[in-house]
Structure formats: C-alpha cells, structure tokens
Design a protein around this motif. Structure first.
Motif, PDB file in Angstrom:
ATOM      1  N   LEU A  23       0.829  -1.198   0.000  1.00  0.00           N
ATOM      2  CA  LEU A  23       0.000   0.000   0.000  1.00  0.00           C
ATOM      3  C   LEU A  23       0.867   1.254   0.000  1.00  0.00           C
ATOM      4  CD1 LEU A  23      -2.829   1.241   0.244  1.00  0.00           C
ATOM      5  CD2 LEU A  23      -2.629   0.975   2.712  1.00  0.00           C
ATOM      6  N   PHE A  24       1.875   1.295   0.859  1.00  0.00           N
ATOM      7  CA  PHE A  24       2.773   2.447   0.894  1.00  0.00           C
ATOM      8  C   PHE A  24       3.571   2.557  -0.406  1.00  0.00           C
ATOM      9  CE2 PHE A  24       3.204   3.015   5.812  1.00  0.00           C
ATOM     10  CZ  PHE A  24       1.901   3.445   5.864  1.00  0.00           C
ATOM     11  N   ASP A  25       3.924   1.420  -0.987  1.00  0.00           N
ATOM     12  CA  ASP A  25       4.619   1.439  -2.278  1.00  0.00           C
ATOM     13  C   ASP A  25       3.723   2.073  -3.347  1.00  0.00           C
ATOM     14  OD1 ASP A  25       6.858   0.710  -4.024  1.00  0.00           O
ATOM     15  OD2 ASP A  25       5.488  -0.786  -4.867  1.00  0.00           O
ATOM     16  N   ALA A  26       2.440   1.722  -3.341  1.00  0.00           N
ATOM     17  CA  ALA A  26       1.498   2.294  -4.315  1.00  0.00           C
ATOM     18  C   ALA A  26       1.344   3.798  -4.101  1.00  0.00           C
ATOM     19  CB  ALA A  26       0.137   1.598  -4.208  1.00  0.00           C
ATOM     20  N   VAL A  27       1.281   4.225  -2.849  1.00  0.00           N
ATOM     21  CA  VAL A  27       1.189   5.659  -2.549  1.00  0.00           C
ATOM     22  C   VAL A  27       2.430   6.378  -3.058  1.00  0.00           C
ATOM     23  CG1 VAL A  27       1.221   7.360  -0.676  1.00  0.00           C
ATOM     24  CG2 VAL A  27      -0.346   5.411  -0.566  1.00  0.00           C
ATOM     25  N   ASN A  28       3.603   5.809  -2.783  1.00  0.00           N
ATOM     26  CA  ASN A  28       4.851   6.426  -3.238  1.00  0.00           C
ATOM     27  C   ASN A  28       4.899   6.528  -4.762  1.00  0.00           C
ATOM     28  OD1 ASN A  28       5.919   6.831  -0.644  1.00  0.00           O
ATOM     29  ND2 ASN A  28       6.806   4.789  -0.591  1.00  0.00           N
ATOM     30  N   LYS A  29       4.427   5.501  -5.448  1.00  0.00           N
ATOM     31  CA  LYS A  29       4.407   5.532  -6.917  1.00  0.00           C
ATOM     32  C   LYS A  29       3.462   6.617  -7.436  1.00  0.00           C
ATOM     33  CE  LYS A  29       5.861   0.831  -7.782  1.00  0.00           C
ATOM     34  NZ  LYS A  29       5.501  -0.528  -8.129  1.00  0.00           N
ATOM     35  N   LEU A  30       2.317   6.767  -6.765  1.00  0.00           N
ATOM     36  CA  LEU A  30       1.373   7.804  -7.190  1.00  0.00           C
ATOM     37  C   LEU A  30       1.980   9.191  -6.970  1.00  0.00           C
ATOM     38  CD1 LEU A  30      -1.308   8.792  -8.265  1.00  0.00           C
ATOM     39  CD2 LEU A  30      -2.255   8.535  -5.954  1.00  0.00           C
ATOM     40  N   LEU A  31       2.571   9.410  -5.809  1.00  0.00           N
ATOM     41  CA  LEU A  31       3.181  10.710  -5.541  1.00  0.00           C
ATOM     42  C   LEU A  31       4.325  10.992  -6.514  1.00  0.00           C
ATOM     43  CD1 LEU A  31       3.085  10.645  -1.648  1.00  0.00           C
ATOM     44  CD2 LEU A  31       1.755  12.144  -3.151  1.00  0.00           C
ATOM     45  N   ASP A  32       5.106   9.960  -6.853  1.00  0.00           N
ATOM     46  CA  ASP A  32       6.178  10.125  -7.842  1.00  0.00           C
ATOM     47  C   ASP A  32       5.600  10.511  -9.200  1.00  0.00           C
ATOM     48  OD1 ASP A  32       8.111   9.470  -5.952  1.00  0.00           O
ATOM     49  OD2 ASP A  32       8.394   7.416  -6.689  1.00  0.00           O
ATOM     50  N   ALA A  33       4.534   9.830  -9.604  1.00  0.00           N
ATOM     51  CA  ALA A  33       3.911  10.124 -10.901  1.00  0.00           C
ATOM     52  C   ALA A  33       3.340  11.538 -10.921  1.00  0.00           C
ATOM     53  CB  ALA A  33       2.811   9.108 -11.209  1.00  0.00           C
TER      54      ALA A  33
END
Length: 139
Positions: A23-33
């Motif tokens: 879940l945190f990985d997905a959040v980090n990917k969204l913020l990066d995008a």
C-alpha cells in the motif's frame, strides 16, 4: 516524503504487514507520478491512482475478513474507519486531473494529509488487531 512500514507499524501479521508495505509502495508511486513532469498526460497518474484505489479496497477487505473470522470486538469501529477512509480517498483521487494538467500542490497536499491519517490507525487499531490475531494462532 516517502512512506514506509517502520518497526512501530509492524502488526506481526504477515498478510496485514505485507499489504501495508504494498500500500505504501502504491502511494509512493502515485506521488512520484504526480510530481514527474513526464507523467503530464495523466495516463500514468490515472493508472497508479486506480491501482491505489483498488488495492486499498482489497486490503481493507482482507482485514475485515480476518476480523469477522476471529470475532474481533472492534470490528464495527474498524469498518467505519475503513469506509470513511475509502470514501475520502476516492474523492481526493477523483480531484486529480488526468487531462494533462499537472496536479496542483493542493492535490499533493490533500493526498499526503490523508495518507498520514492511516499511520496512527495502523499504529493503534491494526497493531491491536495483529496482537489479537496472533493470540488466536493467525500470524
């Protein structure tokens, strides 16, 4: 800001902990995008936001299944938090532009503020649930 599962967020339940990491990985990917000018088409942001939305739903569903299976006394409170959290997350994700307009600072701020709300929930409710599940032989 990067999100990660730190030792104070470990619940000692393998499924819950591994899903929190994802879940945190997905959040980090969204913020990066959202902060990458190359993602301004909105496609990467949209795909990542959709993944996050579905993953939160899946994860909360798994937690709720475990709670029901083991007759968790805080089930109703936990479910109420999950429902409110998902509804607000969906509102925030729906406000992120996908038409090539770069996400605003407000979009990023709202997402960050909301994600931060999850941390005390994990640190208290999920850790209590993890200890309870461990006492019931579910690790």
């Amino acid at each position: 800001m990067r999100y990660e599962v730190t030792p104070d967020l470990i619940t000692d339940n393998h499924l819950i902990d591994s899903e929190h990491m994802q879940l945190f990985d997905a959040v980090n990917k969204l913020l990066d995008a959202m902060s990458d000018p190359k993602s301004n088409s909105g496609r990467q942001i949209g795909q990542t936001a959709d993944f996050l939305r579905s993953y939160v739903d899946k994860h909360f569903g798994h937690e709720e299944e475990l709670q029901k299976k083991h007759d968790w006394r805080e089930y109703e409170t936990h479910v109420r938090f999950h429902e409110q959290y998902k509804n607000t997350l969906c509102d925030i994700l729906d406000s992120i532009p996908l038409d090539g307009t770069p996400p605003s600072v407000q979009n990023m701020s709202e997402l960050n503020v909301h994600i931060v709300r999850l941390i005390p929930h994990i640190r208290t409710m999920d850790k209590r649930l993890g200890a309870y599940l461990k006492s019931r032989g579910e690790a």
